[in-house]
Structure formats: structure tokens, C-alpha cells
Design a protein around this motif. Sequence first.
Motif: not given
Length: 121
Positions: A8-13, A17-21, A83-90
Motif C-alpha cells: 500500500g502507501g503511495g502519493s496523495v494530495q 486518504s491512503l492505506r498501508v497493510s 489514513m484519512n485527512s492526510l497532511k504534508p507533515e504525514d
Amino acid sequence: QVQLVQSGGGSVQAGGSLRVSCAASGGTFKDLRVGWFRQAPEQEREFLSLINWSGGTTVYSDSVKGRFTMYRDFAKNTVDLRMNSLKPEDTATYFCAVGRSRDSVDRYDVWGQGTQVTVSS
């Protein structure tokens, strides 16, 4: 001894949201505690959350509480970090790790390979 395989993981604005398994290989999560950590370049590793596989009790750090959630999939023998409401600091490399539930909560014996999460503004 169980090994951990992450996906999982990756890039998002920002705001996405993203998921890591984290999957158990060569064993199960029975009697184990699964923790999630992250490390950004030139920063110390940061504890995010943990879940006891058998009882389901959870702990979240203040930095992710309310935005990140862990889920156990008993059929697939995985623990997801959603992971929801992701921020650049994440932005960081995310790791799962396991320790025996009866051991100190700070002890983790096996680590996953790490998964990159990048959040753009």
C-alpha cells in the motif's frame, strides 16, 4: 518466527486518504501486538499506534488520533492502517512491527520493510 510484509502507501494530495497493510508471513499475529511507526528524513522514528491482535485494544498517538484507524483482517491475517485527512507533515516511511503482547509495550522484535507515504500540498 513471523515475518512482516507491507503493501500500500503511495502519493496523495493533502486531505486525501491512503492505506498501508501489514501481513504476517510464516506465522500469525496470535498473541502479538502490532505497532505502526513512521520516520521522515533526518527525523527520529515516531510511534503512531498499536493494536493487540487477540483483544483488539488500541492506542493512538495524539498526532494521528481521529485521522488514522487500524483494522484487523482475520481471514487475510493482516492489519491495515487507514489514513484519512492526510497532511504534508504525514509524509514519511511507514513501518509496522510486532512484539509479544506479554512483553513491554515498547518492545518490538520484528519489523516490516517500510512503505513510503507522500502527501503533497
